[in-house]
Motif scaffolding. Structure first.
Motif, mmCIF file in Angstrom:
data_model
loop_
_atom_site.group_PDB
_atom_site.id
_atom_site.type_symbol
_atom_site.label_atom_id
_atom_site.label_comp_id
_atom_site.label_asym_id
_atom_site.label_seq_id
_atom_site.Cartn_x
_atom_site.Cartn_y
_atom_site.Cartn_z
ATOM 1 N N LYS A 1 8.311 -0.226 4.115
ATOM 2 C CA LYS A 1 9.396 -0.212 3.135
ATOM 3 C C LYS A 1 9.726 1.218 2.740
ATOM 4 O O LYS A 1 8.835 2.017 2.461
ATOM 5 N N LEU A 2 11.020 1.512 2.691
ATOM 6 C CA LEU A 2 11.501 2.807 2.245
ATOM 7 C C LEU A 2 12.308 2.588 0.979
ATOM 8 O O LEU A 2 13.332 1.891 0.990
ATOM 9 N N ARG A 3 11.838 3.179 -0.115
ATOM 10 C CA ARG A 3 12.571 3.080 -1.382
ATOM 11 C C ARG A 3 13.755 4.037 -1.315
ATOM 12 O O ARG A 3 13.587 5.233 -1.111
ATOM 13 N N VAL B 1 14.771 -0.629 1.654
ATOM 14 C CA VAL B 1 15.023 -1.213 2.968
ATOM 15 C C VAL B 1 13.677 -1.330 3.666
ATOM 16 O O VAL B 1 12.722 -0.626 3.318
ATOM 17 N N PHE B 2 13.578 -2.224 4.651
ATOM 18 C CA PHE B 2 12.302 -2.394 5.339
ATOM 19 C C PHE B 2 12.524 -2.807 6.781
ATOM 20 O O PHE B 2 13.560 -3.359 7.141
ATOM 21 N N VAL B 3 11.507 -2.538 7.588
ATOM 22 C CA VAL B 3 11.523 -2.877 9.001
ATOM 23 C C VAL B 3 10.075 -3.032 9.464
ATOM 24 O O VAL B 3 9.170 -2.418 8.893
ATOM 25 N N LEU C 1 7.526 5.635 0.458
ATOM 26 C CA LEU C 1 7.129 4.830 1.606
ATOM 27 C C LEU C 1 5.962 3.910 1.251
ATOM 28 O O LEU C 1 4.951 4.355 0.694
ATOM 29 N N VAL C 2 6.120 2.614 1.596
ATOM 30 C CA VAL C 2 5.096 1.609 1.309
ATOM 31 C C VAL C 2 4.842 0.796 2.571
ATOM 32 O O VAL C 2 5.785 0.342 3.228
ATOM 33 N N LEU D 1 0.859 -1.185 0.000
ATOM 34 C CA LEU D 1 0.000 0.000 0.000
ATOM 35 C C LEU D 1 0.895 1.236 0.000
ATOM 36 O O LEU D 1 1.578 1.513 0.985
ATOM 37 N N GLU D 2 0.907 1.949 -1.100
ATOM 38 C CA GLU D 2 1.788 3.103 -1.249
ATOM 39 C C GLU D 2 1.293 4.265 -0.396
ATOM 40 O O GLU D 2 0.180 4.755 -0.572
#
Length: 193
Positions: free
Chosen positions: A99-101, A108-110, A63-64, A57-58
């Motif tokens: 997720k951060l593009r 990257v994601f957390v 940021l997703v 989900l954008e």
């Protein structure tokens, strides 16, 4: 577990009214897991696998929010005197990732990951012989719920295909009698639609 399944379905349906752009996908790959904690002495990594689905989900251009659901085989093994004893725990994971593009293809994601134990088995191997012991008695040795922190990075290759590497660090004790926590790496191949 029903609450988390309903939450996942709700989040998937939210994208129709709130998200600018949403993508669905499938993800699968090998896992390398072990146990951490005070009673994890001698625990070695064992191979497993994971497979599931997700929705992205954008929230902005970079940021997703990516909730998912996946089957994951986890556990550890211990070898002594020519005998290997392995623990094979199957979970239903619900990763809730942010997720951060960081570029055109990289990200990257957390995020947190609640998990529910589906089944458990002990696998004994000695001199080429293998015996698997499973059932409710083995499953009762483990807590039915796990909660982990997940972080990682990935790359989108082309046409919705991509690969990512993640690390999950269990935060709750998974054993009924010992001090054990899930630890693991997942190499995931994904296809977005």
């Amino acid at each position: 577990m029903k609450k988390f399944t309903l939450l996942f379905i709700f989040l998937m349906s939210m994208h129709f009214s709130f998200a600018q752009q949403a993508e669905f996908g499938i993800r699968l790959g090998p896992s390398l897991t072990t146990f951490g904690g005070g009673d994890a002495d001698g625990s070695e990594f064992r191979f497993g696998f994971h497979a599931g689905a997700y929705v992205g989900l954008e929230l902005s251009d970079q940021l997703v929010f990516e909730p998912g659901i996946q089957f994951a085989r986890k556990g550890a093994k211990n070898s002594e005197f020519g005998t290997t004893i392995g623990v094979r725990n199957d979970y239903l994971d619900f990763p809730l990732l942010l997720k951060l593009r960081t570029g055109e293809s990289f990200y990257v994601f957390v995020g947190p990951q609640p998990s529910f134990l589906l089944s458990s088995a002990l696998v004994l191997e000695e001199a080429g012989n293998k015996v698997t012991i499973d059932g409710s008695e083995i499953k009762d040795l483990w807590n039915g719920f796990d909660f982990a922190a997940v972080l990682g990075f990935g790359v989108n290759i082309q046409k919705g295909l991509g690969v990512q590497l993640s690390y999950e660090h269990g935060l709750t004790n998974i054993s009924e009698g010992d001090n054990l926590f899930n630890r693991g790496f997942k190499l995931s191949f994904h296809k977005s639609f």
